[in-house]
Design a protein around this motif. Structure first.
Motif, PDB file in Angstrom:
ATOM      1  N   PRO A  91      31.917  51.745  37.508  1.00 36.42           N
ATOM      2  CA  PRO A  91      31.669  52.356  38.817  1.00 36.42           C
ATOM      3  C   PRO A  91      32.202  51.575  40.009  1.00 36.42           C
ATOM      4  O   PRO A  91      32.056  52.020  41.145  1.00 36.42           O
ATOM      5  CB  PRO A  91      30.143  52.432  38.875  1.00 36.42           C
ATOM      6  N   THR A  92      32.811  50.430  39.770  1.00 36.77           N
ATOM      7  CA  THR A  92      33.300  49.619  40.885  1.00 36.77           C
ATOM      8  C   THR A  92      34.753  49.228  40.668  1.00 36.77           C
ATOM      9  O   THR A  92      35.246  49.215  39.539  1.00 36.77           O
ATOM     10  CB  THR A  92      32.471  48.324  41.030  1.00 36.77           C
ATOM     11  N   SER A  93      35.401  48.889  41.772  1.00 37.03           N
ATOM     12  CA  SER A  93      36.766  48.399  41.726  1.00 37.03           C
ATOM     13  C   SER A  93      36.957  47.434  42.885  1.00 37.03           C
ATOM     14  O   SER A  93      36.834  47.823  44.040  1.00 37.03           O
ATOM     15  CB  SER A  93      37.760  49.559  41.829  1.00 37.03           C
ATOM     16  N   VAL A  94      37.237  46.182  42.559  1.00 35.20           N
ATOM     17  CA  VAL A  94      37.393  45.168  43.597  1.00 35.20           C
ATOM     18  C   VAL A  94      38.788  44.557  43.645  1.00 35.20           C
ATOM     19  O   VAL A  94      39.164  43.951  44.631  1.00 35.20           O
ATOM     20  CB  VAL A  94      36.334  44.052  43.443  1.00 35.20           C
ATOM     21  N   TRP A  95      39.562  44.705  42.549  1.00 38.12           N
ATOM     22  CA  TRP A  95      40.896  44.124  42.482  1.00 38.12           C
ATOM     23  C   TRP A  95      41.709  44.913  41.475  1.00 38.12           C
ATOM     24  O   TRP A  95      41.150  45.556  40.587  1.00 38.12           O
ATOM     25  CB  TRP A  95      40.808  42.649  42.073  1.00 38.12           C
ATOM     26  N   ARG A  96      43.026  44.878  41.554  1.00 39.68           N
ATOM     27  CA  ARG A  96      43.853  45.697  40.671  1.00 39.68           C
ATOM     28  C   ARG A  96      43.729  45.317  39.202  1.00 39.68           C
ATOM     29  O   ARG A  96      44.022  46.120  38.331  1.00 39.68           O
ATOM     30  CB  ARG A  96      45.315  45.704  41.124  1.00 39.68           C
ATOM     31  N   ASP A  97      43.294  44.114  38.878  1.00 38.75           N
ATOM     32  CA  ASP A  97      43.147  43.680  37.488  1.00 38.75           C
ATOM     33  C   ASP A  97      41.678  43.470  37.117  1.00 38.75           C
ATOM     34  O   ASP A  97      41.359  42.565  36.349  1.00 38.75           O
ATOM     35  CB  ASP A  97      43.934  42.384  37.260  1.00 38.75           C
ATOM     36  N   ASP A  98      40.799  44.300  37.636  1.00 45.53           N
ATOM     37  CA  ASP A  98      39.362  44.116  37.419  1.00 45.53           C
ATOM     38  C   ASP A  98      38.816  44.863  36.200  1.00 45.53           C
ATOM     39  O   ASP A  98      37.611  44.925  35.992  1.00 45.53           O
ATOM     40  CB  ASP A  98      38.575  44.530  38.664  1.00 45.53           C
ATOM     41  N   GLY A  99      39.687  45.417  35.393  1.00 37.67           N
ATOM     42  CA  GLY A  99      39.243  46.117  34.190  1.00 37.67           C
ATOM     43  C   GLY A  99      39.020  47.599  34.368  1.00 37.67           C
ATOM     44  O   GLY A  99      38.730  48.301  33.391  1.00 37.67           O
ATOM     45  N   LEU A 100      39.157  48.116  35.578  1.00 40.00           N
ATOM     46  CA  LEU A 100      38.988  49.550  35.791  1.00 40.00           C
ATOM     47  C   LEU A 100      40.064  50.314  35.023  1.00 40.00           C
ATOM     48  O   LEU A 100      41.249  49.988  35.112  1.00 40.00           O
ATOM     49  CB  LEU A 100      39.088  49.905  37.276  1.00 40.00           C
TER      50      LEU A 100
END
Length: 162
Positions: A91-100
């Motif tokens: 449910p979250t996204s903080v950086w382009r390589d954050d696992g989303l």
């Protein structure tokens, strides 16, 4: 490849200057981070049936993180909604390589560089349209979710010229 063409784009000098400026003159809370500072490509599932289209990367969001709707308040609303609908693995996204990871969804911006005051000029929007059209043709989505009053008019010529 579309992604490489987008990241390497320099067709809008005003927007490129603004992205570089925002990456140098950082807001205090991100002063220790390295900004992306380049045009932001779309991302998601290459077999997506849902295409989510926004205005442009935020100066301290996508321009910082390298992924649209990532690290800014709009993403704080969008990603939990996509997660609840089973389009996102988290449910979250903080950086382009954050696992989303997105499943059956692809997200992009109509304008790929952060514009000053979040207001791209019409010629800038037109210069980004070929990227939008190329991604549209590659994805062939079944549904488009246009976010905000800018995204739908920016997307409409693509929808009707495919």
């Amino acid at each position: 490849m579309v992604r490489d063409d987008i990241v390497g784009c320099s067709k809008c000098p005003r927007l490129r200057r603004w992205c570089a400026h925002a990456a140098m003159v950082k807001v205090a809370r991100f002063r220790h981070q390295t900004y992306w500072g380049l045009p932001v490509p779309g991302f998601g599932d290459p077999k997506a049936r849902l295409l989510v289209v926004g205005l442009a990367p935020a100066a301290n969001g996508g321009n910082r993180t390298g992924r649209v709707f990532t690290g800014d308040p709009s993403g704080d609303f969008l990603y939990p909604a996509l997660h609840r609908a089973s389009f996102a693995n988290q449910p979250t996204s903080v950086w382009r390589d954050d696992g989303l990871a997105l499943s059956d969804a692809y997200i992009l911006a109509a304008v790929r560089c952060a514009p000053p005051d979040n207001k791209p000029e019409p010629p800038e929007t037109l210069r980004c349209r070929p990227y939008l059209l190329r991604e549209w043709r590659l994805l062939q989505p079944r549904a488009v979710l246009a976010l905000g009053k800018f995204a739908l008019p920016a997307m409409a010529p693509t929808l009707f010229n495919v």
